[in-house]
Design an enzyme around this catalytic site. Structure first.
Site, PDB file in Angstrom:
ATOM      1  CG  HIS A  65     -18.024 -29.345  14.282  1.00  0.00           C
ATOM      2  ND1 HIS A  65     -18.359 -30.023  13.019  1.00  0.00           N
ATOM      3  CD2 HIS A  65     -18.439 -30.422  14.842  1.00  0.00           C
ATOM      4  CE1 HIS A  65     -19.014 -30.927  12.993  1.00  0.00           C
ATOM      5  NE2 HIS A  65     -18.736 -31.627  14.211  1.00  0.00           N
ATOM      6  CD  GLU A 118     -16.854 -26.544  11.389  1.00  0.00           C
ATOM      7  OE1 GLU A 118     -18.130 -25.891  11.438  1.00  0.00           O
ATOM      8  OE2 GLU A 118     -16.737 -27.916  11.339  1.00  0.00           O
ATOM      9  CG  HIS A 168     -21.076 -27.111   9.928  1.00  0.00           C
ATOM     10  ND1 HIS A 168     -20.682 -28.128  10.780  1.00  0.00           N
ATOM     11  CD2 HIS A 168     -22.430 -27.181  10.216  1.00  0.00           C
ATOM     12  CE1 HIS A 168     -21.511 -28.625  11.718  1.00  0.00           C
ATOM     13  NE2 HIS A 168     -22.802 -28.096  11.243  1.00  0.00           N
ATOM     14  CD  GLU A 194     -19.339 -27.897   6.043  1.00  0.00           C
ATOM     15  OE1 GLU A 194     -18.425 -27.248   5.938  1.00  0.00           O
ATOM     16  OE2 GLU A 194     -19.418 -28.837   6.675  1.00  0.00           O
TER      17      GLU A 194
END
Length: 432
Positions: A193, A196, A318, A394
């Site tokens: 992504h 990020e 992420h 994450e």
């Protein structure tokens, strides 16, 4: 009144106004804008019960898909999300939150100030550092430099290509004293992504630790595995977020209707488009592509991963829900080694916690602690290749922001997390 009614009413009243004020009614025009500054955009944390928050997100995503990028929702849990709100929509946002009995807390009153601070020239040092964020060519330059500095240990590898013709470059680390047949391989995916930014930064930090640290534990970690590490597997999107639109998430492919990009973590051939994605090419966040592997980035990267011999582990980074996720992301059912993955994951998080006392949620599936999402890389690797150790970390932050001066904090956390993860995996017999 049905919860979507005020939204439809607002749409009808403000349609022409949006066209005049924003010119964002099509992604095609947004692509022609030089730089989107997000001047005056506010960031809020919205909390409440799950049902009300689901209704809010569902309605706002429809609004977002129609008008583009006015609300950029990031879900952190069943009862919490963060969103950006343009200056012209603050009053509408406040009214809508009140109708749903939700609570909105202002985090940043002008996100553009944060964006400017992230790329301040004073942050950059000579060469490559971890006190600043760098564009894709600088990251690739770092990988090239490391491969030249450690030619017996490293190899610059290409994991695929992008829509705009960039290579997806990574670094393979395989020390000569450990080049034995059947050596387990670890693949690290980062930056899928685009917005990020902390993930490519942290991944290059980890590379640097593997190659330069004189800590015996880190040296052992380097020597035990055949590492394939890719700091940015969405290079077009990352470059676009760095130069044009800080909140860009997707690839940069162009659909037939003129809209740009697909979510590369909804485009893999596992339960494609079943949960957490849609078939609207103009959706700013979770368009799953025209078909599984429609994006050249995911298609070519999957081919590279499939050809990695003795693939033991697949790690994805992420940001920024601060949790550790397990496959499968769209199900609460557990795979056959789920308990082992939880045990290993807890040890990993324990190691990371000792660095900065930052507590991560999980380990668990995204469906259990976040939301259902199908078509992700982690799930495809587990399903299609049967890879045993598959995790998504994450990392920390606030709506994709993490202070450049503190990149090293998350770098040290991730390094320790990797030590804990593979130590416990060895204890459980996943490798010798």
């Amino acid at each position: 009144m049905h919860i979507a009614d005020p939204l439809r009413e607002a749409n009808a009243k403000m349609n022409c106004l949006f066209v005049l004020l924003f010119y964002f009614c099509t992604d095609a025009f947004a692509a022609s804008v030089d730089v989107k500054t997000y001047s005056g955009y506010r960031e809020y944390q919205v909390t409440g019960d799950k049902e009300s928050l689901d209704k809010f997100e569902e309605s706002v995503r429809r609004f977002e898909a129609r008008f583009q990028e006015q609300f950029l929702i990031k879900r952190y849990s069943a009862t919490s999300l963060q969103t950006l709100v343009s200056p012209e929509l603050v009053a509408f946002f406040d009214e809508y939150v009140q109708k749903l009995n939700l609570r909105a807390t202002l985090i940043f009153d002008d996100i553009s100030e944060i964006i400017q601070q992230e790329k301040a020239p004073s942050l950059r040092k000579k060469g490559f550092s971890w006190s600043a964020y760098y564009d894709i060519d600088d990251i690739y330059g770092y990988l090239q430099n490391m491969s030249a500095t450690y030619p017996q240990w490293t190899e610059l590898v290409v994991g695929g290509e992008s829509y705009e013709g960039r290579q997806i470059k990574g670094l393979r680390i395989n020390t000569p004293e450990s080049r034995t047949e059947g050596k387990p391989a670890i693949f690290i995916e980062s930056g899928i992504h685009a917005r990020e930014w902390i993930t490519p930064a942290t991944t290059t930090y980890f590379i640097n630790q593997l190659l330069t640290s004189d800590n015996p534990d880190i040296e052992a970690l380097r020597n035990q595995f055949d590492w394939h590490i890719f700091p940015s597997v969405n290079p077009d999107g990352y470059h676009f977020s760095f130069t044009k639109d800080r909140m860009w998430r997707k690839t940069r492919s162009k659909s037939s209707n003129g809209c740009y990009g697909a979510d590369p973590n909804r485009n893999w051939d596992y339960n494609w488009l079943k949960h957490g994605a849609n078939d609207n090419p103009c959706d700013y966040q979770v368009y799953g592509g025209s078909k599984p592997f429609s994006e050249i980035e995911t298609r070519t990267l999957s081919q590279y991963i499939s050809n990695v011999e003795n693939l033991l582990g697949y790690i994805a980074f992420h940001a920024d829900a601060q949790m550790l996720l397990l496959p499968y992301s769209d199900s609460k059912e557990h795979n056959d080694n789920y308990n082992d993955l939880v045990t290993i994951g807890k040890t990993s998080l324990d190691y990371g916690y000792k660095v900065n006392h930052a507590k991560y949620d999980g380990p668990a599936t995204a469906a259990e602690v976040l939301y259902k999402a199908s078509g992700g890389s982690m799930d495809w690797v587990r399903f299609a290749l049967g890879t045993q150790l598959v995790y998504t970390y994450e990392l920390r932050g606030y709506y994709f922001y993490w202070p450049p001066a503190l990149i090293y904090q998350q770098g040290d956390e991730v390094t320790q997390m990797m030590l804990g993860l593979f130590k416990e995996a060895g204890n459980l017999g996943y490798y010798k």
